[in-house]
Design an enzyme around this catalytic site. Structure first.
Site, short mmCIF file in Angstrom:
data_model
loop_
_atom_site.label_atom_id
_atom_site.label_comp_id
_atom_site.label_asym_id
_atom_site.label_seq_id
_atom_site.Cartn_x
_atom_site.Cartn_y
_atom_site.Cartn_z
N SER A 183 8.42 -13.88 15.54
CA SER A 183 7.11 -13.58 14.49
C SER A 183 7.34 -14.57 13.35
CB SER A 183 7.45 -12.03 14.18
OG SER A 183 6.43 -11.77 13.54
N LYS A 190 -9.43 3.40 -1.68
CA LYS A 190 -8.22 3.25 -2.33
C LYS A 190 -7.03 3.77 -1.65
CE LYS A 190 -5.85 1.58 -5.73
NZ LYS A 190 -5.81 0.18 -5.89
#
Length: 261
Positions: free
Chosen positions: A83, A135
């Site tokens: 990764s 949010k």
């Protein structure tokens, strides 16, 4: 020959764990590329990945220094370059791996926990106030919403596409057309050689002696920060700091665990 060791989960630092961040490696990279007489910089990469942003920042800094100083870069994979670890390795002009190293995992992953049912059973009421309807998406103490998951997956797709483009740019025609190349799959160093993910099998000392002669001197320029200094740099309260440290340690352990390490 300057050698910079990049060991640990990327962007998951803590006083008791090795980690890799731009702030932590910048000085070592600058010093390595500025070493008088250096003809090449060696990177020892041993990382299961982590933050894609930190991975890319480090990759970009290595490439910029290589161009500026006109010095080549070789990356040597130890246990794993997966990764973000592989993204950093791709900054090198040549990637060398042990036959049993783990290489690849070109993908993006996010993980977390859902506690909404647990706090309900405990009789705990979650009180959350936010301005903006998005949010508090994916809040672990609220039930998961399909639209929130899709938003996260869209972001992951964007990051994944950037990762794929970077690997293709750096590895070029050497890459095979294996159908699992960009699925997050990973391989041994020996298999990665056949796939074009690495350039050769070997180790740092042998490779450098073959390239620059038996008298080549390998000089580590990785900065060493004392445990006391790292501990004293924390500004959180003790309880909060320990809790965050424990969570971060579990996340890092999970990253290494994916590769049997």
């Amino acid at each position: 020959m300057p050698v910079v060791r990049l060991h640990g989960a990327i962007g998951m630092g803590g006083p008791l764990r090795q980690s890799v961040t731009m702030a932590g490696v910048a000085a070592a990279l600058d010093k390595a590329f500025s070493m008088p007489g250096a003809k090449e910089v060696a990177l020892i990469v041993n990382s299961p990945g982590g933050s894609p942003v930190q991975s890319h920042l480090i990759h970009q800094r290595i490439r910029a220094l290589s161009r500026e100083k006109e010095i080549g870069v070789a990356a040597f994979v130890e246990d794993v370059a997966a990764s973000g670890g592989y993204m950093i390795a791709c900054a090198a002009d040549e990637i060398v791996a042990d036959p049993s190293s783990i290489v690849g995992s070109i993908g993006v992953v996010s993980a977390g926990f859902g506690f909404d049912r647990a706090i309900e059973r405990l009789g705990i009421e979650r009180r959350l106030y936010a301005s903006g309807r998005n949010k508090a998406i994916l809040d672990p103490f609220q039930p998961e919403k399909a639209e929130d998951v899709e938003r996260l997956k869209e972001l992951q797709r964007e990051v994944h596409e950037h990762f794929i483009a970077l690997v293709k740019e750096r590895r070029g025609a050497a890459l095979s057309d294996h159908p699992d190349m960009f699925t997050g799959a990973f391989w041994s160093g020996a298999a990665a050689l056949g796939l074009g993910l690495v350039d050769r099998l070997g180790d740092l000392r042998t490779t450098m002696r073959e390239r620059w002669g038996d008298k080549v001197e390998l000089k580590s320029v990785t900065p060493k920060t004392s445990l006391l200094k790292r501990l004293s740099g924390r500004s959180e309260g003790v309880g909060v700091g320990l809790a965050e440290e424990a969570i971060a340690a579990l996340e890092a352990r999970a990253l290494w665990g994916r590769f049997g390490l």
